[in-house]
Design a protein around this motif. Structure first.
Motif, PDB file in Angstrom:
ATOM      1  N   ALA A  44       0.117   1.801 -10.331  1.00  0.00           N
ATOM      2  CA  ALA A  44      -0.723   3.221  -9.654  1.00  0.00           C
ATOM      3  C   ALA A  44      -0.198   3.414  -8.445  1.00  0.00           C
ATOM      4  CB  ALA A  44      -2.263   3.036  -9.826  1.00  0.00           C
ATOM      5  N   PRO A  45       0.315   4.744  -8.311  1.00  0.00           N
ATOM      6  CA  PRO A  45       0.765   5.199  -6.882  1.00  0.00           C
ATOM      7  C   PRO A  45      -0.174   5.436  -5.956  1.00  0.00           C
ATOM      8  CG  PRO A  45       0.906   7.105  -8.502  1.00  0.00           C
ATOM      9  CD  PRO A  45       0.494   5.833  -9.144  1.00  0.00           C
ATOM     10  N   VAL A  46       0.097   5.416  -4.517  1.00  0.00           N
ATOM     11  CA  VAL A  46      -1.079   5.196  -3.601  1.00  0.00           C
ATOM     12  C   VAL A  46      -0.414   6.308  -2.550  1.00  0.00           C
ATOM     13  CG1 VAL A  46      -2.005   4.375  -1.669  1.00  0.00           C
ATOM     14  CG2 VAL A  46      -1.542   3.038  -4.001  1.00  0.00           C
ATOM     15  N   PRO A  47      -1.260   7.663  -2.363  1.00  0.00           N
ATOM     16  CA  PRO A  47      -0.601   8.647  -1.663  1.00  0.00           C
ATOM     17  C   PRO A  47      -0.482   8.176  -0.090  1.00  0.00           C
ATOM     18  CG  PRO A  47      -2.925   9.111  -2.450  1.00  0.00           C
ATOM     19  CD  PRO A  47      -2.411   7.662  -3.106  1.00  0.00           C
ATOM     20  N   GLY A  48       0.384   8.543   0.752  1.00  0.00           N
ATOM     21  CA  GLY A  48       0.393   8.404   2.055  1.00  0.00           C
ATOM     22  C   GLY A  48       0.914   7.209   2.323  1.00  0.00           C
ATOM     23  N   PRO A  50       4.394   4.481   3.002  1.00  0.00           N
ATOM     24  CA  PRO A  50       5.989   4.609   3.083  1.00  0.00           C
ATOM     25  C   PRO A  50       6.709   4.596   1.632  1.00  0.00           C
ATOM     26  CG  PRO A  50       5.064   2.911   4.750  1.00  0.00           C
ATOM     27  CD  PRO A  50       3.866   3.268   3.809  1.00  0.00           C
ATOM     28  N   ASP A  51       7.849   5.203   1.358  1.00  0.00           N
ATOM     29  CA  ASP A  51       8.336   5.253   0.115  1.00  0.00           C
ATOM     30  C   ASP A  51       8.842   3.985  -0.679  1.00  0.00           C
ATOM     31  OD1 ASP A  51      10.618   4.673   1.719  1.00  0.00           O
ATOM     32  OD2 ASP A  51      11.869   6.137   0.452  1.00  0.00           O
ATOM     33  N   TYR A  52       8.879   2.850   0.330  1.00  0.00           N
ATOM     34  CA  TYR A  52       9.395   1.614  -0.347  1.00  0.00           C
ATOM     35  C   TYR A  52       7.994   0.784  -1.069  1.00  0.00           C
ATOM     36  CZ  TYR A  52       7.377  -0.685   3.745  1.00  0.00           C
ATOM     37  OH  TYR A  52       6.702  -0.918   4.749  1.00  0.00           O
ATOM     38  N   ILE A  53       6.778   1.551  -0.923  1.00  0.00           N
ATOM     39  CA  ILE A  53       5.527   1.000  -1.488  1.00  0.00           C
ATOM     40  C   ILE A  53       5.567   1.718  -2.845  1.00  0.00           C
ATOM     41  CG2 ILE A  53       3.189   0.632  -1.307  1.00  0.00           C
ATOM     42  CD1 ILE A  53       3.593   0.179   1.729  1.00  0.00           C
ATOM     43  N   LEU A  54       5.614   1.028  -4.023  1.00  0.00           N
ATOM     44  CA  LEU A  54       5.578   1.733  -5.293  1.00  0.00           C
ATOM     45  C   LEU A  54       4.050   2.226  -5.376  1.00  0.00           C
ATOM     46  CD1 LEU A  54       8.143  -0.432  -7.213  1.00  0.00           C
ATOM     47  CD2 LEU A  54       8.551   2.150  -6.249  1.00  0.00           C
ATOM     48  N   GLY A  55       3.324   1.423  -5.256  1.00  0.00           N
ATOM     49  CA  GLY A  55       1.663   1.529  -5.513  1.00  0.00           C
ATOM     50  C   GLY A  55       1.227   0.278  -5.784  1.00  0.00           C
ATOM     51  N   ILE A  56       0.196   0.306  -6.504  1.00  0.00           N
ATOM     52  CA  ILE A  56      -0.588  -1.040  -6.858  1.00  0.00           C
ATOM     53  C   ILE A  56      -0.871  -1.480  -8.408  1.00  0.00           C
ATOM     54  CG2 ILE A  56      -2.122  -0.760  -4.705  1.00  0.00           C
ATOM     55  CD1 ILE A  56      -4.349   0.612  -6.317  1.00  0.00           C
ATOM     56  N   ALA A  69      12.066  -3.754  -3.877  1.00  0.00           N
ATOM     57  CA  ALA A  69      13.220  -4.436  -2.928  1.00  0.00           C
ATOM     58  C   ALA A  69      14.537  -3.323  -2.475  1.00  0.00           C
ATOM     59  CB  ALA A  69      13.230  -5.612  -3.646  1.00  0.00           C
ATOM     60  N   ARG A  70      14.510  -2.703  -3.382  1.00  0.00           N
ATOM     61  CA  ARG A  70      15.890  -1.795  -3.486  1.00  0.00           C
ATOM     62  C   ARG A  70      15.657  -0.889  -2.207  1.00  0.00           C
ATOM     63  NH1 ARG A  70      20.047  -0.378  -6.761  1.00  0.00           N
ATOM     64  NH2 ARG A  70      20.330  -1.825  -8.300  1.00  0.00           N
ATOM     65  N   ARG A  71      14.281  -0.203  -2.066  1.00  0.00           N
ATOM     66  CA  ARG A  71      14.153   0.685  -1.255  1.00  0.00           C
ATOM     67  C   ARG A  71      13.812  -0.013   0.159  1.00  0.00           C
ATOM     68  NH1 ARG A  71       9.961   4.913  -4.030  1.00  0.00           N
ATOM     69  NH2 ARG A  71      11.319   5.857  -5.399  1.00  0.00           N
ATOM     70  N   ARG A  72      13.222  -1.202   0.360  1.00  0.00           N
ATOM     71  CA  ARG A  72      12.780  -1.803   1.371  1.00  0.00           C
ATOM     72  C   ARG A  72      14.189  -2.247   2.170  1.00  0.00           C
ATOM     73  NH1 ARG A  72      11.566  -2.051   5.752  1.00  0.00           N
ATOM     74  NH2 ARG A  72      10.317  -3.690   6.762  1.00  0.00           N
ATOM     75  N   MET A  73      15.439  -2.508   1.354  1.00  0.00           N
ATOM     76  CA  MET A  73      16.364  -3.082   1.856  1.00  0.00           C
ATOM     77  C   MET A  73      17.637  -1.934   2.100  1.00  0.00           C
ATOM     78  SD  MET A  73      16.319  -6.859   0.193  1.00  0.00           S
ATOM     79  CE  MET A  73      17.794  -7.324   0.852  1.00  0.00           C
ATOM     80  N   ASP A 152       4.514  -4.254  11.019  1.00  0.00           N
ATOM     81  CA  ASP A 152       4.343  -2.837  10.653  1.00  0.00           C
ATOM     82  C   ASP A 152       4.133  -2.673   9.299  1.00  0.00           C
ATOM     83  OD1 ASP A 152       4.288  -2.291  13.492  1.00  0.00           O
ATOM     84  OD2 ASP A 152       6.361  -1.564  13.317  1.00  0.00           O
ATOM     85  N   GLU A 153       4.869  -3.294   8.592  1.00  0.00           N
ATOM     86  CA  GLU A 153       4.659  -3.097   7.059  1.00  0.00           C
ATOM     87  C   GLU A 153       3.654  -3.814   6.515  1.00  0.00           C
ATOM     88  OE1 GLU A 153       7.823  -4.125   8.588  1.00  0.00           O
ATOM     89  OE2 GLU A 153       8.638  -2.058   8.120  1.00  0.00           O
ATOM     90  N   TRP A 154       3.254  -5.228   7.155  1.00  0.00           N
ATOM     91  CA  TRP A 154       2.185  -5.809   6.730  1.00  0.00           C
ATOM     92  C   TRP A 154       1.002  -5.094   6.829  1.00  0.00           C
ATOM     93  CZ3 TRP A 154       1.736  -8.765   2.886  1.00  0.00           C
ATOM     94  CH2 TRP A 154       1.005  -9.705   2.880  1.00  0.00           C
ATOM     95  N   ALA A 155       0.818  -4.400   8.063  1.00  0.00           N
ATOM     96  CA  ALA A 155      -0.542  -3.600   8.336  1.00  0.00           C
ATOM     97  C   ALA A 155      -0.414  -2.504   7.239  1.00  0.00           C
ATOM     98  CB  ALA A 155      -0.515  -3.087   9.824  1.00  0.00           C
ATOM     99  N   THR A 156       0.249  -1.891   6.836  1.00  0.00           N
ATOM    100  CA  THR A 156       0.438  -0.883   6.009  1.00  0.00           C
ATOM    101  C   THR A 156      -0.178  -1.345   4.711  1.00  0.00           C
ATOM    102  OG1 THR A 156       1.957   0.515   6.977  1.00  0.00           O
ATOM    103  CG2 THR A 156       1.599   0.918   4.625  1.00  0.00           C
ATOM    104  N   ILE A 157       0.547  -2.534   4.005  1.00  0.00           N
ATOM    105  CA  ILE A 157      -0.004  -3.086   2.694  1.00  0.00           C
ATOM    106  C   ILE A 157      -1.320  -3.636   2.966  1.00  0.00           C
ATOM    107  CG2 ILE A 157       0.655  -5.202   1.467  1.00  0.00           C
ATOM    108  CD1 ILE A 157       3.731  -4.766   2.332  1.00  0.00           C
ATOM    109  N   ARG A 158      -1.753  -4.347   4.060  1.00  0.00           N
ATOM    110  CA  ARG A 158      -3.140  -4.879   3.957  1.00  0.00           C
ATOM    111  C   ARG A 158      -4.152  -3.622   3.981  1.00  0.00           C
ATOM    112  NH1 ARG A 158      -3.826 -10.142   7.780  1.00  0.00           N
ATOM    113  NH2 ARG A 158      -2.020 -11.113   6.832  1.00  0.00           N
ATOM    114  N   ASN A 159      -3.733  -2.416   4.266  1.00  0.00           N
ATOM    115  CA  ASN A 159      -4.893  -1.311   4.309  1.00  0.00           C
ATOM    116  C   ASN A 159      -4.997  -0.325   3.267  1.00  0.00           C
ATOM    117  OD1 ASN A 159      -5.733  -1.577   7.060  1.00  0.00           O
ATOM    118  ND2 ASN A 159      -4.034  -0.790   7.922  1.00  0.00           N
ATOM    119  N   ILE A 160      -4.046  -0.907   2.107  1.00  0.00           N
ATOM    120  CA  ILE A 160      -4.110  -0.035   0.750  1.00  0.00           C
ATOM    121  C   ILE A 160      -5.440  -0.449  -0.014  1.00  0.00           C
ATOM    122  CG2 ILE A 160      -2.958   0.056  -1.220  1.00  0.00           C
ATOM    123  CD1 ILE A 160      -0.268  -0.136   0.196  1.00  0.00           C
TER     124      ILE A 160
END
Length: 160
Positions: A44-48, A50-56, A69-73, A152-160
């Motif tokens: 499921a996509p999550v709006p707003g 970063p593009d490397y986060i596909l969703g949940i 992983a491709r986008r992240r790297m 920075d990325e971890w803060a984004t992931i934890r807030n989803i």
């Protein structure tokens, strides 16, 4: 070989790593951080985000964030196929999924077989590399999951 040479070369027992492929290259992550490997499921996509986060995804009642992983790297995008897998990893007692092209096997890699990360690529990708080891099949790039999911990325992931 002298005793001191032997002690230098033998820095401890081998470590186990899960190997996977991305863009025709072999990567590895510490098996102790891998919880399980899943076939592709609905993400499921999550709006707003970063593009490397596909969703949940829903993993037995738990919400797990999935990153590409491709986008992240900074690798070229590719549509998932039957070989694609989501590797569920544990970072700071939170599960995160990483989409990879395929998962190969668990291998033992001795610490003395790991060379330092070469100064190649861009800063975006080279900071994720823990080291490189050579096998009969070619090079295996060891990924540092803590750097892949930096603060920075971890803060984004934890807030989803």
């Amino acid at each position: 070989m002298t005793t001191s040479d032997s002690q230098t070369k033998n820095q401890g027992p081998s470590s186990a790593f899960v190997t996977f492929s991305l863009a025709e290259e072999t990567y590895a992550i510490d098996v102790l951080q891998v919880q399980e490997v899943l076939k592709i499921t609905d993400i499921a996509p999550v709006p707003g985000v970063p593009d490397y986060i596909l969703g949940i995804i829903n993993l037995r009642g738990d919400v797990v964030t999935v990153i590409d992983a491709r986008r992240r790297m900074a690798l070229p995008d590719r549509e998932p196929d039957d070989a694609s897998r989501i590797v569920i990893i544990d970072v700071d007692n939170q599960n995160v999924g990483i989409l990879v092209d395929s998962v190969a096997e668990v291998v033992q890699i001795s610490p003395d077989a790991v060379d330092p990360a070469p100064a190649v690529g861009n800063d975006q990708t080279s900071r994720f590399i823990l080291g490189v080891t050579s096998t009969e099949e070619g090079l295996t790039i060891l990924i540092d999951l803590n750097k892949l999911l930096s603060d920075d990325e971890w803060a984004t992931i934890r807030n989803i």
